[in-house]
Each structure stands twice: as structure tokens, then as C-alpha cells.
Design an enzyme around this catalytic site. Structure first.
Site, PDB file in Angstrom:
ATOM      1  N   ASP A   1       4.153  -3.330 -13.323  1.00  0.00           N
ATOM      2  CA  ASP A   1       4.785  -2.022 -13.486  1.00  0.00           C
ATOM      3  C   ASP A   1       3.667  -1.012 -13.766  1.00  0.00           C
ATOM      4  OD1 ASP A   1       6.800  -0.027 -14.158  1.00  0.00           O
ATOM      5  OD2 ASP A   1       6.243  -0.390 -16.238  1.00  0.00           O
TER       6      ASP A   1
ATOM      7  N   LYS B   1      14.039   6.947 -10.637  1.00  0.00           N
ATOM      8  CA  LYS B   1      14.219   8.149 -11.454  1.00  0.00           C
ATOM      9  C   LYS B   1      15.479   8.939 -11.104  1.00  0.00           C
ATOM     10  CE  LYS B   1      10.711   7.283 -13.987  1.00  0.00           C
ATOM     11  NZ  LYS B   1      10.711   5.840 -13.730  1.00  0.00           N
TER      12      LYS B   1
END
Length: 409
Positions: A8, A49
Site C-alpha cells: 500500500d 477515494k
């Protein structure tokens, strides 16, 4: 044999404490007059997002605030406007929060030496990530491929699509030779969905959520408490392993490649009286050091003392509870020795095992008169027999019984 690692970004390899998404989300919502608590944002970090904005806007209280502030705009319009504003805010924040986390450079060198490929997946868009990649490259971190949901038809975490895409582009077959590393629940869920080995990172991650200076200013006890909470969350999400920092991954890879257990062998279940076996949750909590003069410790002690008085159904005006450390026998002896007068009272003891017999021995030692009501060790104490015995001995104002006789197993 480990062939590849998929990392990540924010909170895992860069941006200690995963600050950038929090700052950008809060500024985006604040620009429309809506305040979103940090904890609510952190709960879903790791998502795409746009999906994250939609999830926040799905909350009834947030929708109420939006309608109050912008009665002429729908919720779908709110999502579009806030997401566009987030894209602007995040670009400004990323330039300030893209410092590599400690241990990453050493880990990259280890991977290169062993021929282990490494890539990334992220909740950022390709445009957002485009601002981070060159900054990371200048510091020595250049993943072979960086995957966003733009490359997987908009499908992001917790689905496995981005991770599987990265594996395909690296030419790695078999998810069991791939490690997925992240600091959020969604990272772990992504790895589990792809059947990869999942590793959670604690220090500098989203679940602690502090800057490096904030974290280092804490006491060791507070740091351990926060780490234990993060470990529990990641393990509950299904993480195969949880490490403190990225440098720990070097030892973990070596252990996996040699078929060693990274975690110590589980302790045997203890059948000795006590019981002595404790759960992993209890063990982790016991790793936290507490000062007996700390205000928090003193408050906990007072709360326990008051709870004991409530349990005994007595007033604090006339009684007090004193906490004493010792074995079960110690507690029994202190109770009998302080609660039962030696001169003017008789104690009845329901005995169905070794601890009931020990009560009688304690009473003898303390010169306390007692009447014994005996049951076999494998026999449940019978209330009707006890009541008849109490009726036959009106001189008995005190009664003792073992709630669960340990010797029965």
C-alpha cells in the site's frame, strides 16, 4: 518461496500516520461547511477515494448537514462536488507527506538482492499517485508497477482486482507466493480476497493515526496500548501476520521461506488449578506496563473497590474493599478471617472438593466454629439439603460455598 510483495502507499510505505487522506478529506468537506470527525474518515481508509466520499455521504447525519447548508443540491451532486474538491486538496497535501517510512529502503535493497519483485496498489487515483511516485523515486522507492482502480474498471479495495492485476503484470503466478502489505483493514481484506499472504503494519499506520513526533512523545506504555489495539483490529480482519515496521518484514520473509513459524509456537492449554491459560487478547493487554501511581491506574483501582461494595450490597459509609494480591486460597483465607467473627459466630461450609475442605482447615486454624455439609466431588451441591441444614442450625449466620470446584476439572 516469496516471489513478490504488493505494498500500500499512505501509512504503509510513505506518509507516517497516513495524514494526507485525512487532511484532504476534512478540508474538502469543510469547504462545504461540513465537519467530519477524523475517526469516521479513518474507519474506511484504503477504499477508492470516490467510494470513500460516497460512504461518508451515505451517513444520515452528514446528509442532514448537507441539506441544511445546500438545500438546492442533491446528495449525488454533493458527492461529485466534494470529490472534485478532494482531488484539489490532496495534490497540495501529498507534496508535504510523501516521506518514505523507516525501514523501506533497507527492505527494497533486500528484495532486489533476493530477486523479489515489488509493486503497489492504492486508493488514490492515477493522477493523485502521479504526484507521489516521483517524490518516492527520489528517495529510492520505485515499484515495478503501481495499480489504481483506474486500471481495474473502477473496482478497488476490498476487492482483489488491483492486487491480481499487479500479479499479472509482474508475471507472478500463485497468490501463496505473494505478500500483500498494508496498514488498514481494507488492505488486509484485499489480500485475503486474492488468497495472498497478508501482513499488517502497525507503526506509522492508519490505525494509530499519529504523526511520528506525536507517537514518539508518548510513554512506552501508551505506545504499546495503541499498538496492541491496532494489532487486534488487523488480526480480526484476517491478517496472517502483523509486524511493527517494514524492516521486520525482512525477518518474516526469511521465516516464511524456510517454513518457520514467525510467531512463537502457541503455549499448551494448562489444566492445572487456576486456571492459568489466558487468551491472546489478555496476553497482549498484559504487555502494557502500568504505573501504580498513575492517575488512570488509581481511578481503575477505585472503580473496582466501589464495584465490590456494590456486589456485596453494602454502603461505602460503613464498609470499604481492600484489594490484596495472592492466590485463590489467600483470598478465601482473608475473607473468612475478616468477615466471620471468631467468638460469636458459626460458619457453615458446603464442601464438594479440595477447596471446600481447605475452607474447613482455614476455619480450624482461625479458631472459627463451623458446621460442614459434605457432598461428593462429582455431585452438585443441593440447595434443598443446604436449606434443611441451615434450618437445623439457627446459630449459623455465615455460609461458605465454592462456586466452581477446580478439582472437578
Amino acid at each position: 518461496m516469496i516471489k513478490a510483495i504488493v505494498f500500500d502507499w499512505a501509512g504503509t510505505t510513505v506518509d507516517y500516520g497516513s495524514q494526507a487522506p485525512i487532511i484532504a478529506f476534512q478540508q474538502a468537506f469543510e469547504s462545504f461547511g461540513i465537519t467530519v470527525p477524523t475517526a469516521e474518515i479513518r474507519a474506511d481508509l484504503g477504499l477508492d477515494k470516490l467510494d470513500h466520499v460516497k460512504k461518508i455521504m451515505a451517513k444520515p447525519d452528514v446528509q442532514d448537514k448537507w441539506r441544511e447548508k445546500h438545500p438546492n443540491d442533491s446528495i449525488s451532486q454533493a458527492v461529485d462536488q466534494i470529490y472534485r474538491r478532494f482531488q484539489t486538496e490532496i495534490v497540495q497535501v501529498l507534496a508535504k507527506t510523501s516521506q518514505l517510512k523507516s525501514g523501506l529502503v533497507e527492505l527494497v535493497a533486500y528484495c532486489q538482492q533476493r530477486g523479489i519483485k515489488y509493486a503497489s496498489t492504492t486508493g488514490y487515483t492515477s493522477e493523485m499517485l502521479g504526484h507521489v511516485i516521483p517524490l518516492a523515486a527520489k528517495q529510492g522507492y520505485t515499484p515495478e508497477i503501481n495499480v489504481t482502480s483506474d486500471l481495474t474498471n473502477g473496482i478497488g479495495r476490498p476487492n482483489p482486482d488491483m492486487l491480481l492485476y499487479a500479479m499479472d503484470k509482474m508475471g507472478v503466478e500463485g497468490p501463496h507466493s505473494v505478500i500483500k502489505v498494508g496498514d488498514t483493514v481494507n488492505d488486509i481484506l484485499e489480500g485475503k480476497a486474492a488468497h495472498a499472504i497478508t501482513v499488517g503494519v502497525v507503526e506509522g499506520g492508519n490505525l494509530i493515526g499519529l504523526t511520528e513526533d506525536e507517537y514518539n512523545s508518548l510513554s512506552i506504555a501508551k505506545q504499546n496500548s495503541l499498538k496492541n489495539r491496532a494489532i487486534t483490529i488487523l488480526e480480526n480482519a484476517g491478517a496472517d501476520y502483523v509486524i511493527d515496521n517494514l524492516q521486520d518484514l525482512i525477518n518474516l520473509i526469511s521465516a516464511i521461506d524456510t517454513d518457520q513459524k514467525y510467531e512463537p509456537q502457541p503455549a499448551p492449554i494448562l489444566l492445572t488449578p487456576g486456571p492459568l491459560t489466558t487468551s491472546p487478547v489478555v496476553k497482549k493487554q498484559m504487555l502494557v506496563d502500568h504505573g501504580t501511581w498513575d492517575d488512570e491506574y488509581k481511578a481503575d483501582t477505585q472503580a473496582v473497590r466501589q464495584a465490590l461494595l456494590k456486589l456485596a450490597n453494602v454502603s461505602s459509609a460503613n464498609y470499604t474493599a481492600v484489594l490484596m494480591q495472592g492466590s485463590g486460597t489467600f483470598a478465601v483465607e482473608s475473607t473468612i478471617g475478616t468477615a466471620v467473627p471468631k467468638q460469636s459466630a458459626v460458619l457453615m461450609i458446603a464442601i464438594n472438593g479440595a477447596y471446600g475442605q481447605r475452607m474447613a482447615q482455614i476455619a480450624d486454624y482461625l479458631d472459627i466454629k463451623h458446621v460442614d455439609l459434605n457432598f461428593r466431588e462429582d455431585e452438585i451441591t443441593d440447595w434443598h439439603q443446604i436449606k434443611r441444614a441451615l434450618d437445623a442450625h439457627p446459630e449459623v449466620p455465615y455460609f461458605a460455598i465454592v462456586h466452581c470446584e477446580t478439582t472437578t476439572g
